[in-house]
Design an enzyme around this catalytic site. Sequence first.
Site, PDB file in Angstrom:
ATOM      1  N   GLY A  58       0.399  -1.428  -0.028  1.00 44.36           N
ATOM      2  CA  GLY A  58       0.255   0.323   0.275  1.00 44.36           C
ATOM      3  C   GLY A  58       0.865   0.714   0.226  1.00 44.36           C
ATOM      4  O   GLY A  58       1.840   1.310   0.446  1.00 44.36           O
ATOM      5  N   CYS A  85       4.948  -6.251   1.876  1.00 46.51           N
ATOM      6  CA  CYS A  85       5.456  -4.883   2.204  1.00 46.51           C
ATOM      7  C   CYS A  85       4.495  -3.910   3.096  1.00 46.51           C
ATOM      8  O   CYS A  85       5.269  -3.867   4.169  1.00 46.51           O
ATOM      9  CB  CYS A  85       5.023  -4.020   0.170  1.00 46.51           C
ATOM     10  SG  CYS A  85       6.263  -2.913   0.266  1.00 46.51           S
ATOM     11  N   TYR A  86       3.889  -3.412   2.653  1.00 47.78           N
ATOM     12  CA  TYR A  86       2.850  -2.160   2.840  1.00 47.78           C
ATOM     13  C   TYR A  86       2.496  -3.540   4.723  1.00 47.78           C
ATOM     14  O   TYR A  86       2.445  -2.634   5.808  1.00 47.78           O
ATOM     15  CB  TYR A  86       1.944  -1.675   2.851  1.00 47.78           C
ATOM     16  CG  TYR A  86       1.505  -1.039   3.860  1.00 47.78           C
ATOM     17  CD1 TYR A  86       1.697   0.251   4.273  1.00 47.78           C
ATOM     18  CD2 TYR A  86      -0.355  -1.280   4.824  1.00 47.78           C
ATOM     19  CE1 TYR A  86       1.578   1.431   5.606  1.00 47.78           C
ATOM     20  CE2 TYR A  86      -0.805  -0.226   5.777  1.00 47.78           C
ATOM     21  CZ  TYR A  86      -0.546   0.805   6.104  1.00 47.78           C
ATOM     22  OH  TYR A  86      -0.807   1.169   6.751  1.00 47.78           O
ATOM     23  N   HIS A 172       7.853  -7.858  -3.149  1.00 50.39           N
ATOM     24  CA  HIS A 172       6.483  -8.649  -3.115  1.00 50.39           C
ATOM     25  C   HIS A 172       6.704 -10.288  -4.486  1.00 50.39           C
ATOM     26  O   HIS A 172       6.997 -10.213  -5.653  1.00 50.39           O
ATOM     27  CB  HIS A 172       6.666  -7.527  -4.564  1.00 50.39           C
ATOM     28  CG  HIS A 172       5.525  -6.217  -4.454  1.00 50.39           C
ATOM     29  ND1 HIS A 172       4.040  -5.950  -3.516  1.00 50.39           N
ATOM     30  CD2 HIS A 172       6.568  -5.211  -3.847  1.00 50.39           C
ATOM     31  CE1 HIS A 172       4.404  -5.210  -3.187  1.00 50.39           C
ATOM     32  NE2 HIS A 172       5.396  -4.260  -3.096  1.00 50.39           N
ATOM     33  N   GLU A 174       4.559 -11.117  -5.472  1.00 52.52           N
ATOM     34  CA  GLU A 174       2.931 -12.085  -6.802  1.00 52.52           C
ATOM     35  C   GLU A 174       4.109 -11.415  -8.067  1.00 52.52           C
ATOM     36  O   GLU A 174       2.641 -11.587  -8.963  1.00 52.52           O
ATOM     37  CB  GLU A 174       1.862 -11.123  -5.987  1.00 52.52           C
ATOM     38  CG  GLU A 174       1.908  -9.539  -6.092  1.00 52.52           C
ATOM     39  CD  GLU A 174       2.440  -9.275  -4.688  1.00 52.52           C
ATOM     40  OE1 GLU A 174       3.455  -9.924  -4.431  1.00 52.52           O
ATOM     41  OE2 GLU A 174       2.491  -7.827  -4.431  1.00 52.52           O
ATOM     42  N   GLY A 228     -18.626 -11.375 -26.836  1.00 50.53           N
ATOM     43  CA  GLY A 228     -17.214 -11.064 -26.460  1.00 50.53           C
ATOM     44  C   GLY A 228     -17.618 -12.542 -24.968  1.00 50.53           C
ATOM     45  O   GLY A 228     -17.610 -13.253 -24.928  1.00 50.53           O
ATOM     46  N   ASP A 230     -16.522 -12.731 -22.193  1.00 48.02           N
ATOM     47  CA  ASP A 230     -17.467 -13.441 -21.109  1.00 48.02           C
ATOM     48  C   ASP A 230     -18.916 -13.252 -20.845  1.00 48.02           C
ATOM     49  O   ASP A 230     -19.458 -14.687 -20.425  1.00 48.02           O
ATOM     50  CB  ASP A 230     -17.265 -11.809 -19.657  1.00 48.02           C
ATOM     51  CG  ASP A 230     -16.407 -11.280 -19.536  1.00 48.02           C
ATOM     52  OD1 ASP A 230     -14.968 -12.385 -19.853  1.00 48.02           O
ATOM     53  OD2 ASP A 230     -15.892  -9.783 -18.929  1.00 48.02           O
ATOM     54  N   SER A 231     -19.889 -12.360 -22.111  1.00 51.62           N
ATOM     55  CA  SER A 231     -20.968 -12.798 -22.443  1.00 51.62           C
ATOM     56  C   SER A 231     -21.317 -14.303 -22.997  1.00 51.62           C
ATOM     57  O   SER A 231     -22.059 -14.736 -22.317  1.00 51.62           O
ATOM     58  CB  SER A 231     -21.627 -11.374 -22.732  1.00 51.62           C
ATOM     59  OG  SER A 231     -21.318 -11.679 -24.077  1.00 51.62           O
ATOM     60  N   SER A 232     -20.137 -14.492 -23.936  1.00 49.62           N
ATOM     61  CA  SER A 232     -20.178 -15.928 -24.017  1.00 49.62           C
ATOM     62  C   SER A 232     -19.884 -17.135 -23.347  1.00 49.62           C
ATOM     63  O   SER A 232     -20.962 -18.337 -23.535  1.00 49.62           O
ATOM     64  CB  SER A 232     -19.259 -16.459 -25.366  1.00 49.62           C
ATOM     65  OG  SER A 232     -19.420 -15.332 -26.415  1.00 49.62           O
ATOM     66  N   LYS A 373     -10.246 -13.326 -15.938  1.00 47.92           N
ATOM     67  CA  LYS A 373     -10.379 -13.077 -16.877  1.00 47.92           C
ATOM     68  C   LYS A 373     -10.207 -14.187 -17.531  1.00 47.92           C
ATOM     69  O   LYS A 373      -9.982 -15.434 -18.027  1.00 47.92           O
ATOM     70  CB  LYS A 373      -9.978 -12.039 -18.158  1.00 47.92           C
ATOM     71  CG  LYS A 373      -9.963 -12.002 -19.467  1.00 47.92           C
ATOM     72  CD  LYS A 373     -11.525 -11.217 -19.347  1.00 47.92           C
ATOM     73  CE  LYS A 373     -11.533 -11.044 -20.941  1.00 47.92           C
ATOM     74  NZ  LYS A 373     -12.754  -9.972 -21.126  1.00 47.92           N
TER      75      LYS A 373
HETATM   76  N1  GLN Z   1       4.069   2.669   1.077  1.00 44.61           N
HETATM   77  C1  GLN Z   1       5.396   1.511   1.758  1.00 44.61           C
HETATM   78  C2  GLN Z   1       6.452   2.287   1.564  1.00 44.61           C
HETATM   79  O1  GLN Z   1       7.461   2.650   1.259  1.00 44.61           O
HETATM   80  C3  GLN Z   1       5.142   0.518   0.840  1.00 44.61           C
HETATM   81  C4  GLN Z   1       5.177   0.711  -0.014  1.00 44.61           C
HETATM   82  C5  GLN Z   1       4.318  -0.807  -0.914  1.00 44.61           C
HETATM   83  O2  GLN Z   1       4.107  -1.468   0.057  1.00 44.61           O
HETATM   84  N2  GLN Z   1       4.941  -0.930  -1.676  1.00 44.61           N
HETATM   85  O3  GLN Z   1       7.108   1.541   1.920  1.00 44.61           O
END
Ligand code: GLN
Length: 517
Positions: A58, A85-86, A172, A174, A228, A230-232, A373
């Site tokens: 975040g 992270c955050y 991260h 992900e 499209g 999704d609807s199909s 999707k």
């Molecule tokens: N804002 C926090 C930072 O700057 C976390 C950043 C993030 O979650 N990507 O460290």
Amino acid sequence: MQTKEQEMILVIDFGGQYNQLIARRVRECGVYCEIISYRASLDKIKAKNPKGIIFTGGPNSAYLEDSPTIDPEIYTWGVPVLGICYGSQLMMHMLGGNVCIAPEREYGKTVVDLDVTSPMFSGLSDKNVCWMSHNDYIETAAPGFEIVAHTPNCPVAAAQDKARGLYCVQFHPEVLHTDNGTKMLSNFVYNVCGCAGTWKMDSFVEETVKALKAKIGSGKVLCALSGGVDSSVCAAMLAKAIGKQLTCVFVDHGLLRKNEREEVCSVFGEGGQFDSNFICVDARERFYGKLKGVSAPEGKRKIIGEEFIRVFEEEAKKIGAVDYLAQGTIYPDVVESGLGGESATIKSHHNVGGLPDFVDFKEIVEPLRDLFKDEVRQAGRELGLPEYLVARQPFPGPGLAIRIIGEVTPEKVAIVQDADAIYREEVDKLPAAERPSQYFAALTNMRSVGVMGDERTYDYAIALRAVTTTDFMTAEVTMLPPATITTAANRIVNEVKHINRVLFDYTTKPPATIEFE
Ligand code: GLN
């Protein structure tokens, strides 16, 4: 549809950019996953009965007063938590560690030293490239935690308290820039949360068909089919569940891609794969009539939107009252409409809210509401839909009208249809991984001089577009192999009458949009 028995991981969204990616990765590991805002109460979180919880990244700083936070009971309630992270900084800050602005911010690929005895990192080697994006850092971990990863600038790149089931990573996992990131998430959901991995598309399709049958009973359902993806898939799912109780309405506004109407009709219409009612409305003349003389982009869009509703309304009236209206809403629509995560209010999606008030129905059914999707496409394949329907590129509601600059005429529609079909055919010869996210032809309203068979021509220029994007909010130009472009260009001027020039659009979005109008 999430059934009570379906094991799930809950992602708590603190406004990170990659929140949907986390959920997708977890699902790729075979575990169902949903996103919920950090504002949701602990009771609501508990009611979801998750096997594990993941906090997203975040933009805020965890140590500031007004930053997003969470009920501290989340740490003692007995369900494992992974902070990213955050999310990791918040966990440490709340549990007594020290989080502050880092002397050196980290951004980009970073080599991280891992303690591979951690259940999160099992099977990995002790140096791993990870994606970092932070200004703050965890200076000291909270009591009870052991540090299981670090970098030269980041003393706590990952930490764990196995007894309490609490884990955190500064990087991260992900994003694809993190090597073995999916493996780390898989380690968390299997080794730490003890998931069994029951989320599979074939079982989803089967369960949903069963659930739809039970819910709808002998009721009647109306589905607006756009052709499209999704609807199909939505229509196919319902057709499989309730057959003749379903009526699909498909409107040919004369602005579809080449052969598109035939493709949709051959699957859903008479003699097709499904045994439901299918109405194909040929409204081409009606739309061409309304569009005559109109050249302003917004004017065209408005006319098409209104006319579409009118046509659909007329058909709905003929059908009369139905019990359900089916919609192909998918999970990102739900999240982006602010009903799921925290990225909230970016846009309100046309599928969510804003229902047609002229259809006489009791309830909405949205069988794809929980799917991403790529999962929708997978479900479509499970249902036996042909590849040309499930792999279809996004196509705008106003169709080719916004790929024809200026006034739309049936002749111009035919020109752009033919050129577009050739261009797509050539690009489709590339291996799937090299194809752009979106590629199409558009008719410029420009004519220029050419020479063909020793004769002067004065004809239209067609523009080819190819972009790569993940979210369609921004887009890069895709550098297609020169042979693909030159072959397409040659074929277009040879095979499509009234085209004597082919241009390639090298503009990114922004400043240009992906579509031309
Ligand atoms: N804002 C926090 C930072 O700057 C976390 C950043 C993030 O979650 N990507 O460290």
